[in-house]
Enzyme design. Sequence first.
Site, PDB file in Angstrom:
ATOM      1  N   GLU A 127      -6.298  10.685  17.581  1.00  0.00           N
ATOM      2  CA  GLU A 127      -6.588   9.246  17.486  1.00  0.00           C
ATOM      3  C   GLU A 127      -6.532   8.593  18.873  1.00  0.00           C
ATOM      4  OE1 GLU A 127      -5.270   7.787  13.127  1.00  0.00           O
ATOM      5  OE2 GLU A 127      -3.645   8.663  14.294  1.00  0.00           O
ATOM      6  N   GLU A 180      -2.703  14.626   8.615  1.00  0.00           N
ATOM      7  CA  GLU A 180      -1.774  13.736   7.908  1.00  0.00           C
ATOM      8  C   GLU A 180      -1.779  13.941   6.394  1.00  0.00           C
ATOM      9  OE1 GLU A 180      -2.611  11.802  11.849  1.00  0.00           O
ATOM     10  OE2 GLU A 180      -3.759  12.913  10.351  1.00  0.00           O
TER      11      GLU A 180
END
Length: 697
Positions: free
Chosen positions: A105, A125
């Site tokens: 990210e 995740e």
Amino acid sequence: MTAIYEVRGSVAVITLSNPPVNGLAYETRKAAAAAIEQAENDAAVKALLITGAGKAFSGGADIKEFGSPLALAEPNLLSLIALVEACSKPVVAAIHSVCMGGGLELALGCHYRVVAPGSKIALPEVKLGLLPGAGGTQRLPRALGVEPALNMIVSGEPVNAEVLAQVPGQKLFDRVLTGDLLAEALAFAEAVADKRPLPRVRDLKAQHAKPEAFFQFARNSVGAMSKNFPAPLRCLEAVAAAVNMRFDEGIRNEREGFAALMVTPESKALRHAFFAERAASKIADVPDSTPLRPIAKVAVIGAGTMGGGIAMNFLNAGLPVTLLETQQAALDRGVATISKNYEAQVKKGKLKEDKYQQRMALLSTTLAYAEIADADLVIEAVFEEMAVKEAVFKQLDAVMKPGAILASNTSTLDLNKIAGFTRRPQDVVGLHFFSPANVMRLLEVVRGAATAKDVLATVMALAKKIRKTAVVSGVCDGFIGNRMIEQYSRQAGFLLDEGCSPAQVDRAAEKFGFAMGPFRMGDLAGNDIGWAIRKRRYQEKPGLRYSKSADLLCELGRFGQKTGAGWYDYAPGKRDAIPSELVAKMLDQHRAALGITPRQIGDEEIVHRLVFSLVNEAAHLLEEGIAQRASDVDMVYLSGYGFPLWRGGPMCYADTLGLFNVQQAMKRFARNPLDDGEFWQPAPLLARLVAEGKSFT
């Protein structure tokens, strides 16, 4: 410093330095933000380069902060990425080795990305029951394309950078570097230093030719594959938002999804399992610095199903193995089975032919103990009888070189007694593999009273090498897993006495999430194994109550799948469990003989009696010091006994329900005259935790 700042020519190099994977902890984020501001204010700096020290760009969030206030402390990851994105000078991410989660990210927030070949790229995740929470679901579809991004986010699996670089139209990587990463990345940064406007992933469009049809198809397939796990579908909807919403709206939607998933019991269970697996490798009094014994050669005593499976683990890891048996025919059968298992993997495309040949070349056989004398580790996998173990260990003691580790695969027997058959009890350890040993992840490492610390450290490190989840147990009958499962099986028997059918109990357990109910499990493992244990119990613990139904079944020769009949009937060559009229009649007669009128029992009572029996026995194990920590118990049941992952293990599940409620249920069960009231007295540890308002985990 957790982020190192230096200027090379006109480029400010910011190196994330938080071993082992440069996790984006608060101090690292703060140092990186300060470095970016320093570069912004330095007129001599024309571009910025962010990379990672050691063997990772960044593995994402720092697990030590996970779920704590520090994870959100400013600058949080969203704020850091916003700072990068708003920088007036080009920011280049120089990616290598590992770039996952928040690390990816952060890279997506940079203006440019260059990558070293072989880098593993992922947003994992979902494996913690979450979705990427710092823009991953919004930026990756824009940079990579909607379909490949959705596949990565929903699966959480890492993908090689070269594969992603081949995706048509991708803007994830600006260049795949082939030489020195830092030198080539610096040259790239200098080349783009004066280019304007600065490209931002957020300004790209996330597009799909037929979004409605695609996402509906994806919902159907993801929903079918993710039963009991809410995160994959929530990830899908976040990616859909990248297509259907403006960027800032999509980010808000992503944060709402992240926050909602964070409080689900499934995510809490998955996060618990994540940390439990890491904690299991730690032994309180064995420091990480403990020297390891070298393991270059392995010997396995016994070439049966278990011995062959154990041998395959080491062959898979590239370690030479010698199989020892008493008869050549047994050796030939064992080698043939190993070869057949590998051939099946080759046919399915799971193993390349050359790898198969390499592994088989590492396997040798012998009928003589003298020929394994130079092995560094020897594991016996012989019949589960103390006299047989005694004969084996006395011979091993006589021939094995000094310092060799002598391991027993016993599942129930006293390891201290086994160690006593040698003059080197410090070298003896239990390595309890679970069948099929080449498939099952769990390895119970049994620590004897005299087991040396370096032996423990060595086998725990070796477990990682052979890709096992190792959990340390003290010495007791059945260790952690089998001692607990005995209580579970006793409850299953009492439920039959009181009116349940085997199929009803199995259905309730499987609906709860167990991979297999207790009676199907018994048929698979062999009901004669439990029968042998009960016969021993009748002598050793005459006061311990059991349902006699399992004994009656075994007296009929119904040992399970291997005899074509057990609690269920089985068609020849098939494993489908067919309810048996003969067993139903046997149970009716058994109840009548005991004067028991069958009653209707609901699924909740069935499940809670089964699961809470595990919990109460585990509380005794913890009290006795047999298990180090409650999460170790959970790892045993998640990796070896088919306990549902989304419930986190029996101890995590009990905590989720509330230990007060668990204790109250146990007290109700204790009042049942057909159950074992003494067993249902809450273990002292459980009672103490309830009194103090605490939990196991």
